[in-house]
Design a protein around this motif. Structure first.
Motif, mmCIF file in Angstrom:
data_model
loop_
_atom_site.group_PDB
_atom_site.id
_atom_site.type_symbol
_atom_site.label_atom_id
_atom_site.label_comp_id
_atom_site.label_asym_id
_atom_site.label_seq_id
_atom_site.Cartn_x
_atom_site.Cartn_y
_atom_site.Cartn_z
ATOM 1 N N ALA A 1 0.782 -1.237 0.000
ATOM 2 C CA ALA A 1 0.000 0.000 0.000
ATOM 3 C C ALA A 1 0.814 1.287 0.000
ATOM 4 O O ALA A 1 0.497 2.202 -0.744
ATOM 5 N N PRO A 2 1.832 1.420 0.826
ATOM 6 C CA PRO A 2 2.508 2.721 0.900
ATOM 7 C C PRO A 2 3.222 3.079 -0.404
ATOM 8 O O PRO A 2 3.789 2.218 -1.068
ATOM 9 N N TRP A 3 3.208 4.317 -0.711
ATOM 10 C CA TRP A 3 3.920 4.776 -1.914
ATOM 11 C C TRP A 3 5.396 4.926 -1.631
ATOM 12 O O TRP A 3 6.213 4.912 -2.536
ATOM 13 N N VAL A 4 5.738 5.152 -0.417
ATOM 14 C CA VAL A 4 7.134 5.387 -0.077
ATOM 15 C C VAL A 4 7.641 4.355 0.919
ATOM 16 O O VAL A 4 8.677 3.750 0.726
ATOM 17 N N GLY A 5 6.918 4.145 1.960
ATOM 18 C CA GLY A 5 7.399 3.290 3.033
ATOM 19 C C GLY A 5 7.671 1.869 2.589
ATOM 20 O O GLY A 5 7.034 1.347 1.679
ATOM 21 N N GLY A 6 8.637 1.255 3.213
ATOM 22 C CA GLY A 6 9.004 -0.100 2.850
ATOM 23 C C GLY A 6 8.208 -1.164 3.575
ATOM 24 O O GLY A 6 8.223 -2.324 3.182
ATOM 25 N N ILE A 7 7.549 -0.790 4.655
ATOM 26 C CA ILE A 7 6.857 -1.765 5.488
ATOM 27 C C ILE A 7 5.401 -1.357 5.626
ATOM 28 O O ILE A 7 5.091 -0.205 5.889
ATOM 29 N N SER A 8 4.545 -2.321 5.422
ATOM 30 C CA SER A 8 3.124 -2.108 5.693
ATOM 31 C C SER A 8 2.646 -3.254 6.564
ATOM 32 O O SER A 8 2.996 -4.407 6.322
ATOM 33 N N GLY A 9 1.867 -2.941 7.562
ATOM 34 C CA GLY A 9 1.460 -4.016 8.449
ATOM 35 C C GLY A 9 0.404 -3.612 9.432
ATOM 36 O O GLY A 9 -0.078 -2.476 9.443
ATOM 37 N N GLY A 10 0.033 -4.551 10.244
ATOM 38 C CA GLY A 10 -0.989 -4.340 11.258
ATOM 39 C C GLY A 10 -0.614 -5.043 12.545
ATOM 40 O O GLY A 10 0.542 -5.387 12.768
ATOM 41 N N LYS A 11 -1.612 -5.265 13.315
ATOM 42 C CA LYS A 11 -1.380 -5.756 14.672
ATOM 43 C C LYS A 11 -0.717 -7.133 14.700
ATOM 44 O O LYS A 11 0.068 -7.439 15.586
ATOM 45 N N GLN A 12 -1.023 -7.949 13.750
ATOM 46 C CA GLN A 12 -0.482 -9.305 13.783
ATOM 47 C C GLN A 12 0.757 -9.472 12.923
ATOM 48 O O GLN A 12 1.194 -10.602 12.693
ATOM 49 N N GLY A 13 1.273 -8.382 12.457
ATOM 50 C CA GLY A 13 2.485 -8.478 11.658
ATOM 51 C C GLY A 13 2.373 -7.696 10.367
ATOM 52 O O GLY A 13 1.368 -7.046 10.098
ATOM 53 N N ALA A 14 3.440 -7.763 9.585
ATOM 54 C CA ALA A 14 3.500 -6.992 8.345
ATOM 55 C C ALA A 14 2.661 -7.651 7.265
ATOM 56 O O ALA A 14 2.606 -8.874 7.159
ATOM 57 N N TYR A 15 2.012 -6.828 6.480
ATOM 58 C CA TYR A 15 1.317 -7.331 5.294
ATOM 59 C C TYR A 15 2.294 -7.501 4.137
ATOM 60 O O TYR A 15 2.191 -8.438 3.361
ATOM 61 N N SER A 16 3.189 -6.557 4.032
ATOM 62 C CA SER A 16 4.059 -6.540 2.858
ATOM 63 C C SER A 16 5.302 -5.699 3.134
ATOM 64 O O SER A 16 5.292 -4.825 3.997
ATOM 65 N N VAL A 17 6.346 -5.992 2.392
ATOM 66 C CA VAL A 17 7.555 -5.177 2.435
ATOM 67 C C VAL A 17 8.048 -4.955 1.016
ATOM 68 O O VAL A 17 7.728 -5.717 0.109
ATOM 69 N N ALA A 18 8.816 -3.880 0.854
ATOM 70 C CA ALA A 18 9.425 -3.576 -0.435
ATOM 71 C C ALA A 18 10.932 -3.566 -0.283
ATOM 72 O O ALA A 18 11.471 -2.954 0.640
ATOM 73 N N LEU A 19 11.612 -4.256 -1.186
ATOM 74 C CA LEU A 19 13.064 -4.275 -1.195
ATOM 75 C C LEU A 19 13.536 -3.303 -2.264
ATOM 76 O O LEU A 19 13.335 -3.539 -3.447
ATOM 77 N N SER A 20 14.148 -2.241 -1.821
ATOM 78 C CA SER A 20 14.599 -1.247 -2.781
ATOM 79 C C SER A 20 16.057 -0.882 -2.590
ATOM 80 O O SER A 20 16.491 0.182 -3.004
ATOM 81 N N GLY A 21 16.771 -1.715 -1.939
ATOM 82 C CA GLY A 21 18.205 -1.507 -1.870
ATOM 83 C C GLY A 21 18.643 -0.307 -1.064
ATOM 84 O O GLY A 21 19.691 0.262 -1.308
ATOM 85 N N GLY A 22 17.843 0.080 -0.096
ATOM 86 C CA GLY A 22 18.207 1.242 0.686
ATOM 87 C C GLY A 22 19.328 0.997 1.678
ATOM 88 O O GLY A 22 19.862 1.939 2.238
ATOM 89 N N TYR A 23 19.684 -0.232 1.868
ATOM 90 C CA TYR A 23 20.712 -0.558 2.861
ATOM 91 C C TYR A 23 21.739 -1.486 2.230
ATOM 92 O O TYR A 23 21.400 -2.550 1.723
ATOM 93 N N ASP A 24 22.963 -1.082 2.324
ATOM 94 C CA ASP A 24 24.009 -1.768 1.575
ATOM 95 C C ASP A 24 24.351 -3.148 2.110
ATOM 96 O O ASP A 24 24.968 -3.939 1.409
ATOM 97 N N ASP A 25 23.999 -3.401 3.342
ATOM 98 C CA ASP A 25 24.428 -4.683 3.899
ATOM 99 C C ASP A 25 23.315 -5.715 3.926
ATOM 100 O O ASP A 25 23.454 -6.756 4.544
ATOM 101 N N ASP A 26 22.232 -5.415 3.276
ATOM 102 C CA ASP A 26 21.200 -6.427 3.160
ATOM 103 C C ASP A 26 21.643 -7.486 2.161
ATOM 104 O O ASP A 26 22.220 -7.176 1.126
ATOM 105 N N VAL A 27 21.347 -8.714 2.489
ATOM 106 C CA VAL A 27 21.726 -9.832 1.638
ATOM 107 C C VAL A 27 20.474 -10.405 0.997
ATOM 108 O O VAL A 27 19.486 -10.657 1.679
ATOM 109 N N ASP A 28 20.518 -10.569 -0.294
ATOM 110 C CA ASP A 28 19.373 -11.136 -1.008
ATOM 111 C C ASP A 28 19.789 -12.404 -1.725
ATOM 112 O O ASP A 28 20.533 -12.362 -2.696
ATOM 113 N N LEU A 29 19.334 -13.507 -1.222
ATOM 114 C CA LEU A 29 19.618 -14.781 -1.861
ATOM 115 C C LEU A 29 18.409 -15.293 -2.631
ATOM 116 O O LEU A 29 18.344 -16.454 -2.996
#
Length: 331
Positions: free
Chosen positions: A158-186
């Motif tokens: 849902a968010p146009w900018v934010g990477g995390i969307s969620g509610g009380k029981q946890g996140a609905y969705s996340v976006a990976l946009s490379g904002g952090y250099d040490d994230d590992v994507d396998l």
DNA sequence: GGGCCCGCAGGG
DNA sequence: CCCTGCGGGCCC
């Protein structure tokens, strides 16, 4: 000059640790080593398990309307492209994975059968509620949008900018946009950095009009509109999280343009570590693992200039039948 | 390329 | 209402 900057050193350390953690979480896919030469094994180019029945609906209770009408995806010249991509030359031939039904990306002006796939809308009214856990009816894994606005319209993220969307029981969705250099994507697993700890400054006349800013304090699981807490909750509830990969993500699993829905993952771990910022502020980190019974991920050819195709032995089917992994029933 | 401004969706 | 947030466009 020093042979290696402290930034780079920390980056490599973090990457190493994150990758090791992902391995501990049962990752069984080939590992991409961005900083070392890829040792090419004498690959048996032959593919085992030829027929991969594409009818693996992703553990979704309601599987009708899964088909996206291809008639809509013939935009030819009608598709608007962001000006950023105008004139950009992308060699899509290098990105195509024949085995995958999922398109890696569309190109402006270049649309061939091999990279064709489900395409979402760019805007318009929502047909589904993004505040749900699990897949969205009618939006196939692999659906691609030119911008984040489309992800939002189709209720994937849902968010146009934010990477995390969620509610009380946890996140609905996340976006990976490379904002952090040490994230590992396998691909089938990745580490993700939480949000917060940024001082959203602006200009004098328009304070706080920036949407991002450098890290200026520790992140936490409590503050920051509790985005990080949502992901921490996901780790507890094991609710499925929709994952979108964006073109900025520096990963061979990322599309070269736009944003792509890559299906459902689960948060396996949540922890804190020293992040990639000058002052060594702490960040919240999360380890994701992809749920089984979903279409395989597309992988683009290695981007390194050495021409290493780091990925030869990809397709060995995983999906061990253990753990049938139905999404927890919506309460 | 970088800087700045902008609208928007969401959660509290 | 308040705040945030891994966008995007425009101008320089």
């Amino acid at each position: 000059m020093p042979s290696i900057s402290s930034y780079e050193q920390l980056r490599l350390e973090n990457i190493k640790k994150n990758r090791e953690l992902l391995m501990q979480l049962g990752l069984d896919k080939p590992i991409f080593e961005p900083t070392e030469k890829v040792v090419k094994k004498p690959t048996a180019t032959k593919k085992r398990k030829g027929p991969d029945t594409p009818t693996s609906e992703n553990a979704e209770p309601d599987t009708k309307a899964q088909r996206v009408s291809p008639s809509q995806s013939t935009p030819e010249s009608g598709v608007r492209r962001s000006s950023r991509n105008v004139g950009k030359t992308v060699n899509y031939k290098r990105e195509i994975v024949k085995e995958s039904p999922i398109p890696v990306a569309y190109s402006s002006g270049v649309k061939v059968a091999e990279n064709e796939g489900p395409m979402g809308r760019e805007d318009g009214p929502r047909r589904c509620d993004p505040k749900t856990y699990g897949s969205i009816p009618g939006i196939a894994v692999g659906t691609w949008w030119p911008t984040r606005q489309g992800c939002s319209a189709d209720a994937i993220h849902a968010p146009w900018v934010g990477g995390i969307s969620g509610g009380k029981q946890g996140a609905y969705s996340v976006a990976l946009s490379g904002g952090y250099d040490d994230d590992v994507d396998l691909g089938y697993a990745f580490t993700y950095t939480g949000s917060g700890g940024r001082d959203l400054k602006g200009t004098k006349t328009a304070p706080k009009n920036l949407r991002t800013a450098p890290q200026s304090s520790d992140q936490s699981f409590e503050n920051n509109a509790s985005f990080n807490k949502m992901l921490q909750r996901s780790c507890e509830t094991k609710k499925p999280v929709r994952v979108v990969r964006g073109f900025k993500c520096k990963s061979e699993y990322a599309p070269s343009e736009g944003y792509r829905y890559d299906g459902l993952y689960r948060v396996e771990r949540a922890w804190m570590e020293k992040g990639m910022n000058a002052k060594g502020y702490l960040v919240c980190k999360f380890a994701f693992k992809r749920l089984p019974n979903q279409p395989p991920l597309p992988v683009r050819a290695s981007l390194d200039s050495m021409g290493n195709s780091a990925r030869e032995t990809l397709e060995e089917d995983e999906e061990n039948p253990e753990e049938v992994e139905d999404e927890p029933k919506e309460e």
